[in-house]
Design a protein around this motif. Sequence first.
Motif, PDB file in Angstrom:
ATOM      1  N   ILE A  45      36.808  41.854  40.928  1.00 44.99           N
ATOM      2  CA  ILE A  45      38.024  42.336  41.593  1.00 44.99           C
ATOM      3  C   ILE A  45      39.049  42.858  40.589  1.00 44.99           C
ATOM      4  O   ILE A  45      39.521  43.988  40.728  1.00 44.99           O
ATOM      5  N   PRO A  46      39.374  42.097  39.521  1.00 37.82           N
ATOM      6  CA  PRO A  46      40.298  42.674  38.535  1.00 37.82           C
ATOM      7  C   PRO A  46      39.755  43.958  37.910  1.00 37.82           C
ATOM      8  O   PRO A  46      40.509  44.877  37.622  1.00 37.82           O
ATOM      9  N   PRO A  92      35.753  36.762  40.485  1.00 35.49           N
ATOM     10  CA  PRO A  92      36.976  36.823  39.668  1.00 35.49           C
ATOM     11  C   PRO A  92      36.916  37.860  38.560  1.00 35.49           C
ATOM     12  O   PRO A  92      37.935  38.160  37.948  1.00 35.49           O
ATOM     13  N   VAL A 141      40.410  46.728  40.357  1.00 38.76           N
ATOM     14  CA  VAL A 141      41.835  47.044  40.344  1.00 38.76           C
ATOM     15  C   VAL A 141      42.167  47.857  39.101  1.00 38.76           C
ATOM     16  O   VAL A 141      42.859  48.869  39.165  1.00 38.76           O
ATOM     17  N   GLN A 194      38.891  34.689  32.426  1.00 38.54           N
ATOM     18  CA  GLN A 194      38.468  33.766  33.492  1.00 38.54           C
ATOM     19  C   GLN A 194      37.728  32.565  32.915  1.00 38.54           C
ATOM     20  O   GLN A 194      37.829  31.462  33.441  1.00 38.54           O
ATOM     21  N   ARG A 228      43.628  51.673  38.519  1.00 37.17           N
ATOM     22  CA  ARG A 228      44.827  51.924  37.719  1.00 37.17           C
ATOM     23  C   ARG A 228      44.543  52.988  36.668  1.00 37.17           C
ATOM     24  O   ARG A 228      45.308  53.931  36.496  1.00 37.17           O
TER      25      ARG A 228
END
Lengths: 290, 273
Positions: B205-206, B202, B209, B181, B213
Amino acid sequence: MQIIAKNLSFTYGKQTKAVSVKALNNVNLTIEEGDFFGIIGHTGSGKSTFVQHLNGLIRVNGKEGELRVGEFDLADKKCDLKTLRSKVGMVFQYPEYQLFAETVFEDVAFGLKSFNKDISQSEIELRVAEAITTVGLNYQRIKDKSPFELSGGQKRRVAIAGVIVSRPEVLVLDEPAAGLDPVGKREFLNLLKRLHSSFVKTIIIVSHDMNIISEYCNKVAVFNRGEIALVGTPQEVFADQNKIKELGLEFPLTARLKLALKNKGVEVGGDLTVEGFVTALSKLKEEGKL
Amino acid sequence: MREVTFGQYFPSNSFVHKMNASIKILIVIAYIVAVFSVKQFHFLGFGICLAFVITVTAVAKVPFLKVLKSLKAIIFFIVFSAVLQLFFNKSGTPLWEGGFITDEGLKSAIFVSVKVSLVVLGASILTLTTSPIELADGIEVLLYPLKIVRFPVHEFALIMSIALRFIPTLMEETDRIIKAQKARGADFDSGNLFKRAKALIPVLIPLLVSSFRSADELADAMDARCYAGSKNRTKFKKSVITWRDLIGLIITAGLVVAVVYCNGFYIFPAVFL
């Protein structure tokens, strides 16, 4: 923008001497504007550390060498990193893992907005549409979708669009084709080629895939233990067979074929691209030497 | 962030490293009780606890600096509680004419700081000499009695060891996302608090996620190896108690007795101070 590194060194964990690792050691390298530059070397050879220097993610310690990217002096503490980063785009491994926004549009616009605080909405729309189209996606169809509902290949394209949206002159890619299927890989590399003939003037690509390197790059540097072991055109680099083996690297397919043919007494010239190899081979046939 | 020692295993082959993790946890609990039971202003008790910490560190062959570094993580807390004691403890006589800092306040500020530091030092020796996995196993053994009330001890221990296992992975992932980022112009270091918090979106959130995963992948991997919980599951490393643990327990008992003796056989009220 020309990139010049002079005696560049970098040590991880300098404060804690016990676990410090020297990642770069006196690296001297020049990357000319217009190069499609490949960087290879096995894991831990310092290639990622080197490319992260290029946009100031890792700062040059003034005493540990020089690094100039165009007009930017990276050893200067007051270097304008924001402008630099808009000029030197960086795509990390699995770039799709950096997606975060609610819509594709917002995600691609993120870089643009952060580099350019007072950019107008219409300009943003224009640039985002351009970037999304450039990576080969349908802007109208995809812009309002959530990035998380896209397929893997599409996600990666969106992530790249998010980097090229600021129209970088230099694009650095760390293992960009990892995890793509053969078709996706080829499409992706063709995209890079297309980019290379647009506003992106220089492409630097870090890869373990020697076929990509020999096919697309005009120059290659081999990193080994933080030093540059070899540099030159793919032909020059892979000509030094013993050294390549010593460095624990693979040969591209074309180089292996050439070697095998040479052992059978057929000397094939030309460069290491598939096309170059085929041209050289058919020329030999015409001359009746095959 | 990586400089903080708290919770970082320092591999070695020492006496302390070879001890049983459950016993070590019990010893640390006993030690913490001893530290907390030191009577107000009986600094001799702290002296004994400090001697204990130094001895254990030496026996464990862990560099003293490493142990001391664990204080870095809570330095703010120590300073904060010391300041509170300094300014708000009104008992005793003022240190100077009309001053608001009293001698009692100063004394209790030092007392509280030493107390907290000693607790953290002891706890960090545990984590320095015990790998996270051993630690989780040790807690599992200690929690066995809870099985009577149907508490899922094994699952709880598994959750703990997975959480511990993923700390470095998540740190790495965070580092990577921050870099990605930043390369897109994200700015984490300027603006007011609100702006900075917003700049973290930014990254967060990743990260969220990717942890989902990782969780999915881990679950699949465990499933593929037929993991089915604690039922009929044997241990690769059995929890065995050796002479080392007995010696450790005896010395710890000595520590507790010594501290209680210093307090003039006065233990409980001070625990809650």
